[in-house]
Design a protein around this motif. Structure first.
Motif, PDB file in Angstrom:
ATOM      1  N   THR A  30      -0.204  -4.653 -28.790  1.00 39.98           N
ATOM      2  CA  THR A  30       0.509  -3.802 -28.823  1.00 39.98           C
ATOM      3  C   THR A  30       1.327  -3.197 -28.047  1.00 39.98           C
ATOM      4  OG1 THR A  30      -1.256  -2.503 -27.098  1.00 39.98           O
ATOM      5  CG2 THR A  30      -1.554  -1.578 -28.957  1.00 39.98           C
ATOM      6  N   GLY A  31       2.409  -4.448 -27.647  1.00 39.48           N
ATOM      7  CA  GLY A  31       3.408  -4.867 -27.040  1.00 39.48           C
ATOM      8  C   GLY A  31       3.681  -5.004 -26.039  1.00 39.48           C
ATOM      9  N   GLU A  32       4.352  -5.080 -24.623  1.00 38.29           N
ATOM     10  CA  GLU A  32       4.023  -6.470 -23.477  1.00 38.29           C
ATOM     11  C   GLU A  32       4.470  -5.471 -22.650  1.00 38.29           C
ATOM     12  OE1 GLU A  32       7.537  -9.421 -22.805  1.00 38.29           O
ATOM     13  OE2 GLU A  32       8.397  -7.442 -21.929  1.00 38.29           O
ATOM     14  N   ALA A  33       3.822  -5.571 -21.666  1.00 37.99           N
ATOM     15  CA  ALA A  33       3.323  -4.497 -20.228  1.00 37.99           C
ATOM     16  C   ALA A  33       4.053  -5.319 -19.020  1.00 37.99           C
ATOM     17  CB  ALA A  33       1.800  -4.880 -20.538  1.00 37.99           C
ATOM     18  N   VAL A  34       4.213  -4.988 -18.001  1.00 38.74           N
ATOM     19  CA  VAL A  34       4.634  -5.877 -16.742  1.00 38.74           C
ATOM     20  C   VAL A  34       3.821  -4.965 -15.309  1.00 38.74           C
ATOM     21  CG1 VAL A  34       6.750  -5.718 -15.511  1.00 38.74           C
ATOM     22  CG2 VAL A  34       7.131  -5.847 -17.919  1.00 38.74           C
ATOM     23  N   LEU A  35       2.917  -5.971 -15.553  1.00 34.73           N
ATOM     24  CA  LEU A  35       2.368  -5.307 -14.237  1.00 34.73           C
ATOM     25  C   LEU A  35       3.181  -5.456 -12.998  1.00 34.73           C
ATOM     26  CD1 LEU A  35      -0.950  -7.417 -15.312  1.00 34.73           C
ATOM     27  CD2 LEU A  35      -0.114  -5.205 -16.329  1.00 34.73           C
ATOM     28  N   ALA A  36       3.467  -5.066 -12.313  1.00 41.34           N
ATOM     29  CA  ALA A  36       4.807  -4.717 -11.243  1.00 41.34           C
ATOM     30  C   ALA A  36       3.923  -5.604 -10.167  1.00 41.34           C
ATOM     31  CB  ALA A  36       5.116  -3.747 -11.610  1.00 41.34           C
ATOM     32  N   ALA A  37       2.916  -4.477  -9.821  1.00 44.51           N
ATOM     33  CA  ALA A  37       2.473  -4.430  -8.071  1.00 44.51           C
ATOM     34  C   ALA A  37       3.713  -3.832  -7.219  1.00 44.51           C
ATOM     35  CB  ALA A  37       1.915  -5.948  -8.178  1.00 44.51           C
ATOM     36  N   ASP A  38       3.449  -4.495  -5.945  1.00 44.16           N
ATOM     37  CA  ASP A  38       4.425  -3.699  -4.635  1.00 44.16           C
ATOM     38  C   ASP A  38       5.322  -3.879  -5.187  1.00 44.16           C
ATOM     39  OD1 ASP A  38       1.490  -3.157  -4.489  1.00 44.16           O
ATOM     40  OD2 ASP A  38       1.869  -3.523  -2.235  1.00 44.16           O
ATOM     41  N   LEU A  86      12.995  -5.097 -13.775  1.00 40.44           N
ATOM     42  CA  LEU A  86      11.753  -4.309 -13.917  1.00 40.44           C
ATOM     43  C   LEU A  86      12.854  -3.604 -15.074  1.00 40.44           C
ATOM     44  CD1 LEU A  86       8.850  -3.066 -11.883  1.00 40.44           C
ATOM     45  CD2 LEU A  86       9.916  -5.524 -13.432  1.00 40.44           C
ATOM     46  N   SER A  87      13.484  -2.852 -14.555  1.00 45.83           N
ATOM     47  CA  SER A  87      14.650  -2.259 -15.086  1.00 45.83           C
ATOM     48  C   SER A  87      15.170  -2.578 -16.422  1.00 45.83           C
ATOM     49  CB  SER A  87      15.586  -1.814 -14.243  1.00 45.83           C
ATOM     50  OG  SER A  87      16.772  -0.039 -14.654  1.00 45.83           O
ATOM     51  N   ARG A  88      15.770  -3.688 -16.756  1.00 50.14           N
ATOM     52  CA  ARG A  88      15.891  -4.774 -18.089  1.00 50.14           C
ATOM     53  C   ARG A  88      15.251  -4.230 -18.878  1.00 50.14           C
ATOM     54  NH1 ARG A  88      19.238  -7.855 -14.032  1.00 50.14           N
ATOM     55  NH2 ARG A  88      17.440  -8.739 -14.100  1.00 50.14           N
ATOM     56  N   LEU A  89      13.496  -4.896 -18.064  1.00 52.60           N
ATOM     57  CA  LEU A  89      12.861  -4.933 -19.607  1.00 52.60           C
ATOM     58  C   LEU A  89      12.229  -3.237 -19.674  1.00 52.60           C
ATOM     59  CD1 LEU A  89      10.450  -7.418 -16.657  1.00 52.60           C
ATOM     60  CD2 LEU A  89      12.155  -8.029 -18.928  1.00 52.60           C
ATOM     61  N   ALA A 117      14.463  -2.529 -22.234  1.00 52.78           N
ATOM     62  CA  ALA A 117      14.211  -3.491 -23.592  1.00 52.78           C
ATOM     63  C   ALA A 117      13.151  -2.733 -24.054  1.00 52.78           C
ATOM     64  CB  ALA A 117      13.450  -4.702 -23.226  1.00 52.78           C
ATOM     65  N   GLY A 118      11.400  -1.804 -23.565  1.00 56.00           N
ATOM     66  CA  GLY A 118      10.770  -1.665 -24.232  1.00 56.00           C
ATOM     67  C   GLY A 118       9.579  -1.749 -23.828  1.00 56.00           C
ATOM     68  N   ALA A 119       9.642  -2.511 -22.770  1.00 53.88           N
ATOM     69  CA  ALA A 119       7.927  -3.118 -21.912  1.00 53.88           C
ATOM     70  C   ALA A 119       7.155  -2.169 -21.185  1.00 53.88           C
ATOM     71  CB  ALA A 119       8.673  -4.090 -21.240  1.00 53.88           C
ATOM     72  N   GLN A 120       6.319  -1.377 -21.281  1.00 56.85           N
ATOM     73  CA  GLN A 120       5.470  -0.342 -20.358  1.00 56.85           C
ATOM     74  C   GLN A 120       5.413  -1.551 -19.013  1.00 56.85           C
ATOM     75  OE1 GLN A 120       3.928   2.577 -21.213  1.00 56.85           O
ATOM     76  NE2 GLN A 120       3.751   2.231 -18.635  1.00 56.85           N
ATOM     77  N   VAL A 121       5.844  -1.109 -17.680  1.00 57.30           N
ATOM     78  CA  VAL A 121       5.176  -0.994 -16.656  1.00 57.30           C
ATOM     79  C   VAL A 121       4.048  -0.364 -16.416  1.00 57.30           C
ATOM     80  CG1 VAL A 121       6.994  -0.924 -13.908  1.00 57.30           C
ATOM     81  CG2 VAL A 121       7.978  -1.137 -16.030  1.00 57.30           C
ATOM     82  N   PHE A 122       3.581  -1.047 -15.704  1.00 56.48           N
ATOM     83  CA  PHE A 122       2.797  -0.651 -14.969  1.00 56.48           C
ATOM     84  C   PHE A 122       3.283  -0.783 -13.217  1.00 56.48           C
ATOM     85  CE2 PHE A 122       0.417  -1.799 -18.490  1.00 56.48           C
ATOM     86  CZ  PHE A 122      -0.251  -1.142 -18.776  1.00 56.48           C
ATOM     87  N   TYR A 123       2.809   0.866 -13.183  1.00 54.19           N
ATOM     88  CA  TYR A 123       3.823   0.726 -11.379  1.00 54.19           C
ATOM     89  C   TYR A 123       2.702   0.668  -9.833  1.00 54.19           C
ATOM     90  CZ  TYR A 123       6.943   3.034 -14.130  1.00 54.19           C
ATOM     91  OH  TYR A 123       7.615   3.221 -15.522  1.00 54.19           O
ATOM     92  N   GLY A 124       2.636  -0.176  -9.372  1.00 54.63           N
ATOM     93  CA  GLY A 124       1.894  -0.978  -8.498  1.00 54.63           C
ATOM     94  C   GLY A 124       1.230  -0.084  -8.033  1.00 54.63           C
ATOM     95  N   HIS A 125       1.292   1.417  -7.647  1.00 53.08           N
ATOM     96  CA  HIS A 125       0.630   2.438  -6.494  1.00 53.08           C
ATOM     97  C   HIS A 125       0.641   3.727  -6.911  1.00 53.08           C
ATOM     98  CE1 HIS A 125      -1.239  -0.415  -4.293  1.00 53.08           C
ATOM     99  NE2 HIS A 125      -0.021  -1.189  -3.659  1.00 53.08           N
ATOM    100  N   ASP A 126       0.985   3.655  -8.452  1.00 52.48           N
ATOM    101  CA  ASP A 126       1.693   5.253  -8.889  1.00 52.48           C
ATOM    102  C   ASP A 126       0.147   5.819  -8.942  1.00 52.48           C
ATOM    103  OD1 ASP A 126       2.287   7.850 -10.262  1.00 52.48           O
ATOM    104  OD2 ASP A 126       4.409   6.947 -10.254  1.00 52.48           O
ATOM    105  N   PRO A 127       0.114   7.091  -8.139  1.00 48.36           N
ATOM    106  CA  PRO A 127      -2.369   7.515  -8.348  1.00 48.36           C
ATOM    107  C   PRO A 127      -1.598   8.612  -9.672  1.00 48.36           C
ATOM    108  CG  PRO A 127      -0.983   9.100  -6.307  1.00 48.36           C
ATOM    109  CD  PRO A 127      -0.341   6.929  -7.076  1.00 48.36           C
ATOM    110  N   GLU A 128      -0.090   9.320  -9.782  1.00 52.19           N
ATOM    111  CA  GLU A 128      -0.179   9.933 -11.170  1.00 52.19           C
ATOM    112  C   GLU A 128      -0.804   8.947 -12.334  1.00 52.19           C
ATOM    113  OE1 GLU A 128       2.891  13.369 -12.972  1.00 52.19           O
ATOM    114  OE2 GLU A 128       3.337  12.094 -10.853  1.00 52.19           O
ATOM    115  N   PHE A 129       0.623   8.487 -12.401  1.00 50.89           N
ATOM    116  CA  PHE A 129       0.659   7.780 -13.789  1.00 50.89           C
ATOM    117  C   PHE A 129      -0.689   7.027 -14.005  1.00 50.89           C
ATOM    118  CE2 PHE A 129       0.682   2.550 -15.163  1.00 50.89           C
ATOM    119  CZ  PHE A 129       1.603   3.385 -16.359  1.00 50.89           C
ATOM    120  N   TRP A 130      -1.441   6.157 -12.619  1.00 45.39           N
ATOM    121  CA  TRP A 130      -2.434   5.553 -13.103  1.00 45.39           C
ATOM    122  C   TRP A 130      -3.779   6.194 -13.281  1.00 45.39           C
ATOM    123  CZ3 TRP A 130      -3.453   0.392 -13.203  1.00 45.39           C
ATOM    124  CH2 TRP A 130      -4.464  -0.339 -12.973  1.00 45.39           C
TER     125      TRP A 130
END
Length: 256
Positions: free
Chosen positions: A182-190, A220-223, A226-239
């Motif tokens: 379903t796409g590319e994920a970027v697991l960013a962590a801290d 990360l901004s470039r990724l 380009a369409g990647a879904q970034v998983f922000y490391g400690h964002d409670p609202e996003f998580w």
């Protein structure tokens, strides 16, 4: 979990504890405090089971002194119990990719006895040095096999799980690109604590290396562009919008 009909890479998310810290720890200059999750991912690849980070150790369960004042680790929230709840044997995990070796990212390593730890060489060396109290060798220096890498590493050689350096938060911080159906994920962590970190290029009030941290955000901004879904490391609202303990469909997540 995977059935005989499923192909490709499957991605799952888990919360393995929370920690409450000053908001400036995540976004420089911001007032107040934030209770944030310790985020863990299971990557189910046809060639093996991989964890990205392992959350807090179960040694924090019931702790009310010291770090227990800011760490919230309920009984049953450790990575071993999280895996068992979806019928995954912790002993079958093949690899642990630790973004870095802080206590909220490597605390569950000891519950995965057959896994090889994959870590950037500068991170491993710094973690063992004793220079930073955010590291505790009881979490990661356990006699497990350790694969030290330098820079980018394609785990299975097929482009689906690619580890890449995102130094700055620590000397050897790393993130992962995961290609799913379903796409590319970027697991960013801290290297990217919050969505605002990336939207505003807003750094935390502490960095091991400010220039490296900013460069990692730019990567990360470039990724993301380009369409990647970034998983922000400690964002409670996003998580709070990320489904837990089930196969993730990147098309159903909040816009990157």
């Amino acid at each position: 979990m995977r059935t005989s009909e499923q192909q490709g890479v499957l991605l799952y998310a888990f919360t393995c504890g929370h920690i409450t810290l000053p908001m400036s720890f995540f976004l420089d200059g911001e007032p107040g405090k934030a209770r944030v999750p310790a985020c863990v991912f299971l990557i189910d690849h046809p060639k093996g089971l991989v964890l990205f980070d392992t959350g807090f150790s179960d040694r924090f369960v019931g702790m009310e002194k010291g770090l227990g004042k800011i760490v919230d680790m309920p009984d049953g929230a450790n990575i071993s119990d999280r895996l068992k709840a979806i019928d995954v044997d912790p002993g079958q995990i093949d690899y642990i990719i630790n973004s870095h070796l802080h206590i909220d990212h490597a605390g569950g390593n000891h519950m995965l006895p057959n896994a090889t730890i994959i870590v950037q060489t500068p991170e491993w060396d710094f973690g063992l040095s004793g220079e930073d109290s955010a590291y505790d060798k009881v979490d990661f220096d356990l006699g497990q096999p350790v694969k030290r890498i330098d820079g980018e590493h394609d785990l299975f050689g097929d482009g689906t799980i690619v580890i890449f350096s995102t130094a700055g938060h620590t000397p050897g911080h790393q993130s992962v690109r995961v290609r799913t159906a379903t796409g590319e994920a970027v697991l960013a962590a801290d290297c990217c604590n919050m969505r605002r970190s990336l939207d505003e290029m807003h750094l935390p009030d502490h960095c091991y290396n400010v220039d490296q941290y900013r460069g990692s955000l730019e990567t990360l901004s470039r990724l993301r562009r380009a369409g990647a879904q970034v998983f922000y490391g400690h964002d409670p609202e996003f998580w709070s919008q990320v489904p837990q303990a089930q196969e993730l469909d990147l098309n159903t997540l909040p816009p990157a």
